[in-house]
Design an enzyme around this catalytic site. Structure first.
Site, short mmCIF file in Angstrom:
data_model
loop_
_atom_site.label_atom_id
_atom_site.label_comp_id
_atom_site.label_asym_id
_atom_site.label_seq_id
_atom_site.Cartn_x
_atom_site.Cartn_y
_atom_site.Cartn_z
N CYS A 85 33.28 -23.24 13.51
CA CYS A 85 34.44 -23.80 14.23
C CYS A 85 35.76 -23.67 13.48
CB CYS A 85 34.17 -25.27 14.58
SG CYS A 85 33.75 -26.30 13.17
N HIS A 86 35.75 -23.25 12.24
CA HIS A 86 36.97 -23.19 11.43
C HIS A 86 36.98 -21.86 10.69
CE1 HIS A 86 39.68 -24.26 8.02
NE2 HIS A 86 40.21 -25.09 8.88
N PHE A 87 37.45 -20.84 11.19
CA PHE A 87 38.01 -20.57 12.51
C PHE A 87 37.16 -19.52 13.19
CE2 PHE A 87 41.51 -21.89 9.81
CZ PHE A 87 42.15 -22.85 10.59
N ILE A 117 36.27 -20.03 7.52
CA ILE A 117 36.73 -20.55 6.22
C ILE A 117 36.29 -22.01 6.12
CG2 ILE A 117 38.76 -21.09 4.80
CD1 ILE A 117 40.27 -18.96 6.50
#
EC number: 4.2.1.59
Length: 171
Positions: free
Chosen positions: A69-71, A76
């Site tokens: 989810c990041h990203f 990351i």
């Protein structure tokens, strides 16, 4: 507790369940918010300020929850999770010293990010070096911390502050 100098994953989970330092005392968060797999060394002496230190490691796997989810398209590890790991270790150290109360992150001075944790990283190392432990109405640990990705320094934080309080977080 101050006699033990390292902790494996099962012992960290026991701490998260409130079993390591006794009921009402310092706890780690439970996975997925537990941000390390083992504590490799902990001591009341030594470290950058000769007032104690703690070291830990986190095995990085491409399927860790935050990469999804990041990203999207650019995975990351969020910098705040590395900072939280340093606070987690600061609180663990206070519990390890035998200090009573539940832990809470209070503040930090300066934080510098010089690199990132991506799925290609194999291992993260954390270090927290204590400057002072104050014992009063609240037990307060003050320390500097760092984080390395595959041996390269990527985060540094000064004046990490964690307190232990006998009061419940629930009002």
């Amino acid at each position: 507790m101050a006699g033990k100098s390292s902790y494996d994953y099962e012992e960290l989970l026991a701490c998260a369940r409130g079993e390591l330092f006794g009921e009402g005392n310092a706890q780690l968060p439970y996975p997925p918010m537990l941000m390390f797999d083992r504590i490799t060394e902990i001591s009341e002496t030594g470290g950058a300020f000769d007032k104690g230190f703690i070291r830990a490691e986190f095995d990085i796997k491409p399927d860790l929850w935050f990469f999804a989810c990041h990203f999207i398209g650019n995975p990351i590890m969020p910098g705040c999770l590395g900072l939280d790991a340093l606070w987690q270790l600061t609180g663990f150290y206070l519990g390890w010293l035998g200090e009573p109360g539940k832990g809470m992150a209070l503040s930090t001075g300066e934080v510098k990010f010089k690199g990132m944790v991506t799925p290609s990283v194999k291992k993260v190392e954390y270090g927290v070096d204590f400057k002072r432990v104050m014992r009063g109405r609240l037990v307060l640990g003050i320390a500097d911390g760092w984080m390395k990705a595959d041996g390269e320094p990527i985060y540094a934080a000064t004046d990490l502050k964690v307190g232990l309080s006998k009061q419940s977080a629930v009002a």
